[in-house]
Design a protein around this motif. Sequence first.
Motif, PDB file in Angstrom:
ATOM      1  N   ARG A 456       0.752  -1.558   0.012  1.00 54.50           N
ATOM      2  CA  ARG A 456      -0.035   0.046   0.018  1.00 54.50           C
ATOM      3  C   ARG A 456       1.017   1.454   0.098  1.00 54.50           C
ATOM      4  O   ARG A 456       0.473   2.195  -0.604  1.00 54.50           O
ATOM      5  CB  ARG A 456      -0.620  -0.049   1.406  1.00 54.50           C
ATOM      6  CG  ARG A 456      -2.263  -0.731   1.032  1.00 54.50           C
ATOM      7  CD  ARG A 456      -3.519  -0.154   1.928  1.00 54.50           C
ATOM      8  NE  ARG A 456      -2.694  -0.163   3.262  1.00 54.50           N
ATOM      9  CZ  ARG A 456      -2.891  -0.899   4.363  1.00 54.50           C
ATOM     10  NH1 ARG A 456      -3.620  -2.226   4.181  1.00 54.50           N
ATOM     11  NH2 ARG A 456      -2.442  -0.868   5.359  1.00 54.50           N
ATOM     12  N   TYR A 469       0.144  -2.804  -8.518  1.00 57.09           N
ATOM     13  CA  TYR A 469      -0.375  -2.614  -7.133  1.00 57.09           C
ATOM     14  C   TYR A 469      -1.601  -3.592  -7.224  1.00 57.09           C
ATOM     15  O   TYR A 469      -2.003  -4.594  -6.350  1.00 57.09           O
ATOM     16  CB  TYR A 469      -1.136  -1.205  -6.814  1.00 57.09           C
ATOM     17  CG  TYR A 469      -1.928  -1.176  -5.534  1.00 57.09           C
ATOM     18  CD1 TYR A 469      -1.429  -1.434  -4.535  1.00 57.09           C
ATOM     19  CD2 TYR A 469      -3.214  -0.896  -5.610  1.00 57.09           C
ATOM     20  CE1 TYR A 469      -2.439  -1.270  -3.179  1.00 57.09           C
ATOM     21  CE2 TYR A 469      -4.283  -0.616  -4.626  1.00 57.09           C
ATOM     22  CZ  TYR A 469      -3.609  -0.800  -3.403  1.00 57.09           C
ATOM     23  OH  TYR A 469      -4.324  -0.932  -2.377  1.00 57.09           O
ATOM     24  N   ILE A 473      -2.073  -6.843  -4.760  1.00 56.46           N
ATOM     25  CA  ILE A 473      -3.383  -6.999  -3.818  1.00 56.46           C
ATOM     26  C   ILE A 473      -4.135  -8.048  -4.288  1.00 56.46           C
ATOM     27  O   ILE A 473      -4.545  -8.966  -3.369  1.00 56.46           O
ATOM     28  CB  ILE A 473      -4.300  -5.557  -3.982  1.00 56.46           C
ATOM     29  CG1 ILE A 473      -3.402  -4.617  -3.180  1.00 56.46           C
ATOM     30  CG2 ILE A 473      -5.484  -5.934  -3.087  1.00 56.46           C
ATOM     31  CD1 ILE A 473      -3.353  -4.594  -1.872  1.00 56.46           C
ATOM     32  N   GLU A 498      -6.492  -4.072   0.890  1.00 48.85           N
ATOM     33  CA  GLU A 498      -6.421  -2.587   0.587  1.00 48.85           C
ATOM     34  C   GLU A 498      -6.650  -1.599   1.305  1.00 48.85           C
ATOM     35  O   GLU A 498      -6.428  -0.211   1.122  1.00 48.85           O
ATOM     36  CB  GLU A 498      -7.244  -2.671  -0.820  1.00 48.85           C
ATOM     37  CG  GLU A 498      -8.832  -2.184  -0.736  1.00 48.85           C
ATOM     38  CD  GLU A 498      -9.438  -3.555   0.016  1.00 48.85           C
ATOM     39  OE1 GLU A 498      -8.929  -4.420   0.248  1.00 48.85           O
ATOM     40  OE2 GLU A 498     -10.689  -3.356   0.116  1.00 48.85           O
ATOM     41  N   TRP A 548     -12.305  -5.480  -5.987  1.00 50.60           N
ATOM     42  CA  TRP A 548     -11.725  -6.362  -5.067  1.00 50.60           C
ATOM     43  C   TRP A 548     -12.751  -7.587  -4.756  1.00 50.60           C
ATOM     44  O   TRP A 548     -12.141  -8.644  -4.803  1.00 50.60           O
ATOM     45  CB  TRP A 548     -11.257  -5.615  -3.784  1.00 50.60           C
ATOM     46  CG  TRP A 548     -10.441  -4.433  -3.855  1.00 50.60           C
ATOM     47  CD1 TRP A 548     -10.658  -3.150  -3.591  1.00 50.60           C
ATOM     48  CD2 TRP A 548      -9.195  -4.129  -4.843  1.00 50.60           C
ATOM     49  NE1 TRP A 548      -9.713  -2.248  -3.972  1.00 50.60           N
ATOM     50  CE2 TRP A 548      -8.817  -2.864  -4.458  1.00 50.60           C
ATOM     51  CE3 TRP A 548      -8.339  -5.255  -5.463  1.00 50.60           C
ATOM     52  CZ2 TRP A 548      -7.543  -2.508  -4.977  1.00 50.60           C
ATOM     53  CZ3 TRP A 548      -7.189  -4.552  -5.966  1.00 50.60           C
ATOM     54  CH2 TRP A 548      -6.579  -3.272  -5.964  1.00 50.60           C
TER      55      TRP A 548
END
Length: 766
Positions: A456, A469, A473, A498, A548
Motif C-alpha cells: 500500500r 498494485y 493486492i 487494500e 476487489w
Amino acid sequence: MTIIHNLGFPRIGKQRELKFLLEDYWNNKISQPDFFEQAYKIQLENILLQKDLDLIPIGDFSFYDHVLDLSFALNHIPQRTAHIENKLDQYFTIARGQATKSSCCHTQAGSLLKWFDTNYHYIVPELTDHIDFKANANFYINQIKNITNHSDIPVTKLKQVLLSPVSYLHLCKNNSQQEALDFLPELTKSFIQLIEQIKQTGVQYFQIDEPILATDLEKPWQHAIKSTFEQLKQTGVKIIATSYFGKLEDNLDLALSLSADVIHIDALELNEAKQVSERIAKDKILSLGIINGRNIWKKEHDHYLTELNSIRQHLDNRLWLAPSCSLLHVPVALEQELNFDPHIKNKLSFAVEKLQELSTIKNRLNTNEFDLTDQQNSKNTANKNSKTAISTSTSTSTSTSTTTTASTTKNSVQNFNRASSFIKRKDIQKKHLNLPLFPTTTIGSFPQTKQIRTIRQAFKKNTISESEYIEQIHQQIKHCVDIQLEIDLDVLVHGEAERNDMVEYFGEQLNGFVFSQFGWVQSYGSRCVKPPIIYDTVSRKHDITVKWTTYAQSLTDKPVKGMLTGPVTILNWSFVRDDQPISQTCFEIAKAIAQEVLALEQAGIKIIQIDEAALREGLPLRKHKWPEYLDWAVNAFQLTTNSVKDDTQIHTHMCYSDFNDIIEHIARLDADVITIEASRSDLSLFDAFKRFDYPNDIGPGVYDIHSPNLPNQLEIQSLIKQATQTINADQLWINPDCGLKTRNWEEVIPALKTMVSAAKALRKEF
Ligand code: GLN
Ligand code: ZN
C-alpha cells in the motif's frame, strides 16, 4: 489574570512513539528498563508541548489506559492476575490477556468499553466480593519526578488528574453480591491516601474528573458525588471538580454544591456557563471549557470574547479557561502536517494549536484587546458563518448530539424499509445461498501483514504502478481466499488488504473528505486511528470495493461477502463539519454507500456486509437525546440497503455492543444477519434479543480477537449451545467477534480452524 490549564493531553506522541514503544516491548525487542526510560521521555515531551499553560496536567499520561492506572494505584486488580509478580507484565496482562501455548489456562484480559461517547476504550475494572483497596501512587509520583528532574517546570505548575472514585465505580463491571456504591467508603479511603502520597511531591492542584456529571444520574450517585468531594476536600489540597462531555443539565445544582476550589464545566455553549457563573459561590473559581476537545476546528474568537469578558467581570476574575475535555480525543500537532490545502489548514486546530488558541484568548482577555468593534464583528461573523462551508462554531463533532433540521424530520417519515419482510427474504436467501446450519464466517479483515502495508505504501508513494498494485493486492486476496477455503469457512471475505482503516479507506474514495498525515488518535492501548475530516458535501465518485470483491468471488463458488463501512460509523469515526446538522452529513454518506451496495449487487455479489461498529457509541450521553439520534441513524443505515433484491443478504457488524436498551432500533435496521461482540461479555446479551423476539439471524462473536489467546473448541460449542437456549439454532451464525486485522496468521489459522470444527461438531448434534 485569567488562568489557563489543560485537562489532559494525547499520550501517543507526535509520531505515535508510544505505540511503537509498546509494540517493541510486547515483542521482546526491548528490555523493561529501556521501556520505562523511553516511555518517560514521551511523557516529558508531551509536557513540554504544554509548558505555556499556567497549570499542566499530569497523571493523564498512561502506558495503556488511565482507568487501568487508577485500578492499579488502588490495588484493584483481578484475582486471576495476582500470581504475576512483575508489575508491568501484570498491568499489560490485564490490558491484553496472556497467551499460553496451550489454550487451557490463558489469563483473560479485562473488558474494553467505550469511554463515554468517544472512540477511546478503557479497561473495565471488575468489582468482586473481596477487594483489598490499597493506595500506591508510585506510578503518578514517577511521572511528576520525571518532569521535575528533567525540566525546569516547577512542581507547583503541575496539576494531578485523577478520575473520581464515584465515576470510577460507575464505570466498573459489578461481579459482586453488593451494590457498586457499597464499595465507595473503602475506595474513597484509599483514594484519599493516593492524594496524600501525591501531595508529598509538592503538587497542589488535583483535577478530580467526574464525567458522569454529564450523564443521567440516579439520586444515590448524586449523593455519592457530593459526599465524596466533601471527604476529598479534607485533604487540604486544591480540588478542581471537573465535568465534561456535555452540559450539566439536572446536575447543575449538584455541581455548584461540590466542595471544591474550582468547578470546571464544558462551556462549548455559553448558556449554561452563564447560569453557573451567576450562581457559583463567591469562594469558588469557575473553569470554562471553551475550546472543543473533541473536534479539530479552530475556534472563532470574536464570537464569544465579549460574552466571556462579561462572565469574567461578573466573577471578579475568578475565571479559568481550558479545553472542554481532555485533548486525548484530538491529534497531537497540526504544525507537522504538510499536505493540507492552506485554506483548510487555516481552519484546523489540533491539541498543540488548541492550547495556543487558549493562550491567545487569555492574552486578549487580559489585555482587554477587544471592544465594541468586536461586538460588531461578532455579529457580522455570525451571519457570515452560517453560510460558510467549513464552520468554526462551537458544536461537537465526533459526538453526535447535534439537533436535527427539518430535512431530517422529513427523512424520518419516508419509508426506509426493504421491499419484503425478513421472513420472506430468509426463505429466498436460503435457497439462493444454500448454507449449512450454523454458517461460519469472519467479520471481514484478515491479518494486515508487513507485506500488505509495504504494498500500500509503495502505491501511495508511486513507487509501483497501479497495475502492479492491483496485481499484488490480488495475490493477497488469493492467499486469503485460499486459506479460508482450506479452513472450510462457509461465507468468505476478500480480507480488506487494500484498506488502511475501515473509515479512512472509504473517506479516501468519497468526495468531501480530507486526510491528515499524522492525525492519529488513540483508540485503545497501542491502537490508534486517523479520523478523516469531513469538510464538504459527501458523494460517491466511482466504484469503491467492487473490483476487489468480484476478484475474490472469481476464485471460489462459495459466497464472498462484500464489505462496506456504514454511514453512521463513517460519520462517528470522522471529524465532522459542524456547519450543518450531522444527520444531514450522515444521509449524504448513506446515499453514497447505497450506490456502492447496488454496484456490488449488480456485479453478482450475493452477501453484503455494512459495518456499523460505531452506531451505539454515537448515542448521546443523555437518554432524552437518544430517540432523535436513533431515528436518523437507523434511517441512514436502512437507506443503504433498502434498494437491494430480496435474495441479496445484508449483514451488519457491531463491536462491543450492549443491545438491551436499543434492541428495537437494532431490529429496525433489519439486517438479515447481525454479527456482534459476545465473547468478552456474558451471554446476558442474548436476553435482549430473546425479550424482543428478534427474528433475524445473529452471529455472536464466539472468540475474542482482541487477545492473542487461542480459542477453545469446547468453549465455543458450549457458548453456542447456551445461545440456543434463548435463540433458535437456525438463527445462529458462528464467527469471531471482530475483524482479524490486528492478529497474525499464526494466530488466525488455528483459531478459525477451531471455530469451524466447533461448528461442524455442533451440526452433528442439532
Ligand atoms: N469489517 C471490519 C473488519 O473486519 C470491521 C471492523 C470493526 O467492526 N471494527 O475489520
Ligand atoms: Zn467489530
